[in-house]
Design a protein around this motif. Sequence first.
Motif, PDB file in Angstrom:
ATOM      1  N   LYS A  62      49.171   8.102  32.496  1.00 18.32           N
ATOM      2  CA  LYS A  62      47.789   8.812  32.428  1.00 18.32           C
ATOM      3  C   LYS A  62      47.942   8.621  33.697  1.00 18.32           C
ATOM      4  O   LYS A  62      47.370   7.684  34.218  1.00 18.32           O
ATOM      5  CB  LYS A  62      47.292   8.942  31.813  1.00 18.32           C
ATOM      6  CG  LYS A  62      47.763   9.068  30.202  1.00 18.32           C
ATOM      7  CD  LYS A  62      46.307   9.327  29.111  1.00 18.32           C
ATOM      8  CE  LYS A  62      46.669  10.451  27.769  1.00 18.32           C
ATOM      9  NZ  LYS A  62      45.307  10.470  27.551  1.00 18.32           N
ATOM     10  N   LYS A  64      45.785  11.267  36.892  1.00 22.91           N
ATOM     11  CA  LYS A  64      44.983  12.317  37.631  1.00 22.91           C
ATOM     12  C   LYS A  64      45.621  12.636  38.413  1.00 22.91           C
ATOM     13  O   LYS A  64      46.643  13.302  39.131  1.00 22.91           O
ATOM     14  CB  LYS A  64      43.459  11.649  38.106  1.00 22.91           C
ATOM     15  CG  LYS A  64      42.854  13.009  38.474  1.00 22.91           C
ATOM     16  CD  LYS A  64      40.922  12.622  39.439  1.00 22.91           C
ATOM     17  CE  LYS A  64      40.576  12.827  39.359  1.00 22.91           C
ATOM     18  NZ  LYS A  64      39.342  11.801  39.843  1.00 22.91           N
ATOM     19  N   VAL A  83      43.351  22.203  34.255  1.00 26.33           N
ATOM     20  CA  VAL A  83      43.605  20.643  34.222  1.00 26.33           C
ATOM     21  C   VAL A  83      43.459  19.781  35.503  1.00 26.33           C
ATOM     22  O   VAL A  83      43.895  18.608  34.880  1.00 26.33           O
ATOM     23  CB  VAL A  83      46.055  21.052  34.147  1.00 26.33           C
ATOM     24  CG1 VAL A  83      46.499  19.643  34.568  1.00 26.33           C
ATOM     25  CG2 VAL A  83      45.929  21.760  32.780  1.00 26.33           C
ATOM     26  N   GLU A  84      43.442  20.575  36.350  1.00 23.88           N
ATOM     27  CA  GLU A  84      42.885  19.772  37.331  1.00 23.88           C
ATOM     28  C   GLU A  84      41.270  18.306  37.388  1.00 23.88           C
ATOM     29  O   GLU A  84      40.587  18.726  36.582  1.00 23.88           O
ATOM     30  CB  GLU A  84      42.634  20.626  38.878  1.00 23.88           C
ATOM     31  CG  GLU A  84      43.485  21.522  39.089  1.00 23.88           C
ATOM     32  CD  GLU A  84      43.050  22.539  40.588  1.00 23.88           C
ATOM     33  OE1 GLU A  84      41.701  22.230  40.080  1.00 23.88           O
ATOM     34  OE2 GLU A  84      43.681  22.814  40.925  1.00 23.88           O
ATOM     35  N   GLN A  86      42.007  16.007  35.290  1.00 17.77           N
ATOM     36  CA  GLN A  86      42.177  15.252  34.137  1.00 17.77           C
ATOM     37  C   GLN A  86      43.528  14.381  33.822  1.00 17.77           C
ATOM     38  O   GLN A  86      44.418  13.907  34.912  1.00 17.77           O
ATOM     39  CB  GLN A  86      42.722  16.596  33.585  1.00 17.77           C
ATOM     40  CG  GLN A  86      41.696  17.490  32.046  1.00 17.77           C
ATOM     41  CD  GLN A  86      42.347  18.232  31.364  1.00 17.77           C
ATOM     42  OE1 GLN A  86      42.613  17.454  31.022  1.00 17.77           O
ATOM     43  NE2 GLN A  86      41.761  18.849  31.477  1.00 17.77           N
ATOM     44  N   GLU A  87      43.191  13.374  33.634  1.00 20.46           N
ATOM     45  CA  GLU A  87      44.293  12.339  33.594  1.00 20.46           C
ATOM     46  C   GLU A  87      45.447  12.024  32.219  1.00 20.46           C
ATOM     47  O   GLU A  87      44.545  12.219  31.149  1.00 20.46           O
ATOM     48  CB  GLU A  87      43.545  10.277  32.767  1.00 20.46           C
ATOM     49  CG  GLU A  87      42.564  10.467  34.128  1.00 20.46           C
ATOM     50  CD  GLU A  87      42.997   9.159  35.074  1.00 20.46           C
ATOM     51  OE1 GLU A  87      43.729   8.968  34.620  1.00 20.46           O
ATOM     52  OE2 GLU A  87      43.117   9.808  35.895  1.00 20.46           O
ATOM     53  N   LEU A  88      46.138  12.524  32.280  1.00 17.19           N
ATOM     54  CA  LEU A  88      47.222  13.384  31.275  1.00 17.19           C
ATOM     55  C   LEU A  88      48.520  12.815  31.270  1.00 17.19           C
ATOM     56  O   LEU A  88      49.192  12.078  32.210  1.00 17.19           O
ATOM     57  CB  LEU A  88      47.283  14.585  32.003  1.00 17.19           C
ATOM     58  CG  LEU A  88      46.563  15.696  31.577  1.00 17.19           C
ATOM     59  CD1 LEU A  88      46.231  17.414  31.657  1.00 17.19           C
ATOM     60  CD2 LEU A  88      45.754  15.852  29.980  1.00 17.19           C
ATOM     61  N   GLN A  92      51.619  16.538  28.508  1.00 19.25           N
ATOM     62  CA  GLN A  92      50.105  16.745  28.605  1.00 19.25           C
ATOM     63  C   GLN A  92      50.201  17.893  29.164  1.00 19.25           C
ATOM     64  O   GLN A  92      49.708  18.818  29.288  1.00 19.25           O
ATOM     65  CB  GLN A  92      48.828  15.762  27.987  1.00 19.25           C
ATOM     66  CG  GLN A  92      48.848  14.978  26.382  1.00 19.25           C
ATOM     67  CD  GLN A  92      48.124  13.714  26.885  1.00 19.25           C
ATOM     68  OE1 GLN A  92      47.790  13.017  27.909  1.00 19.25           O
ATOM     69  NE2 GLN A  92      47.367  13.562  26.096  1.00 19.25           N
ATOM     70  N   ARG A  93      50.658  17.338  30.932  1.00 21.09           N
ATOM     71  CA  ARG A  93      49.963  17.382  32.130  1.00 21.09           C
ATOM     72  C   ARG A  93      50.958  19.508  31.713  1.00 21.09           C
ATOM     73  O   ARG A  93      50.570  20.693  32.062  1.00 21.09           O
ATOM     74  CB  ARG A  93      50.605  17.042  33.053  1.00 21.09           C
ATOM     75  CG  ARG A  93      50.429  18.430  34.218  1.00 21.09           C
ATOM     76  CD  ARG A  93      50.955  17.692  36.091  1.00 21.09           C
ATOM     77  NE  ARG A  93      50.713  18.671  36.902  1.00 21.09           N
ATOM     78  CZ  ARG A  93      51.208  17.552  38.082  1.00 21.09           C
ATOM     79  NH1 ARG A  93      50.824  16.986  38.599  1.00 21.09           N
ATOM     80  NH2 ARG A  93      51.297  19.194  39.480  1.00 21.09           N
ATOM     81  N   THR A 102      46.491  19.478  24.196  1.00 16.10           N
ATOM     82  CA  THR A 102      47.204  18.723  24.647  1.00 16.10           C
ATOM     83  C   THR A 102      46.749  16.870  23.104  1.00 16.10           C
ATOM     84  O   THR A 102      46.590  15.961  23.480  1.00 16.10           O
ATOM     85  CB  THR A 102      46.894  17.985  25.842  1.00 16.10           C
ATOM     86  OG1 THR A 102      45.354  18.050  26.335  1.00 16.10           O
ATOM     87  CG2 THR A 102      48.013  19.511  27.310  1.00 16.10           C
TER      88      THR A 102
END
Length: 192
Positions: A62, A64, A83-84, A86-88, A92-93, A102
């Motif tokens: 993941k 950021k 989305v900005e 977030q830890e994905l 997931q992004r 997600t």
Amino acid sequence: MSFDITILSKKIQAIKEAFENGNFADALVGALNTGNGLMQQRIFTQNKDTQGQSFGTYVGKKSKVGKLPKTSNRTQAKRNKAVEGQELTYYQRKRALRGRQTAKKDLELEGSLRRSIETVIENDKAAIINFSNDESAAIAHGQEQQITNIRNGRPGTTKGTGATKIFNLDTKEREEVTEQGIILINEILKPK
């Protein structure tokens, strides 16, 4: 109590006529369509394999999500803003930017895998559920393998052996197909 042979011979004749007319293939397709629908509901709505286990969550490294480029599309701008920060994972992004959930692993990004599952008549006595194209079949197998690897503590790749069964009818779905098939065949054999 005596047995009336004429009833039995009429039923046998009705079965022969049904086979000759292809009616059993129609009954098989009808019954399998029930199973297909139940299987797809389990896979794409409940996110479970044939044993009733959840697919789990998305795995991977993941990072950021930084500032995304501006867009004039208002819907996409809202997605980008959500989305900005977030830890994905990468996937997931990708999903989030398309407006998909997600939180838990599901097997539907665009719907093409779901749409490719079809019920097909093999011959007048057999029907099957399969994929309409090789790409979808490969994706399905890869997903089964990936989930197996993750559950066994291995990297979430689509390579390996001993895949978890997802794209098969589970016991309950098979029972429903059998029950539906009996009902439809009895309708075919019902005297007119």
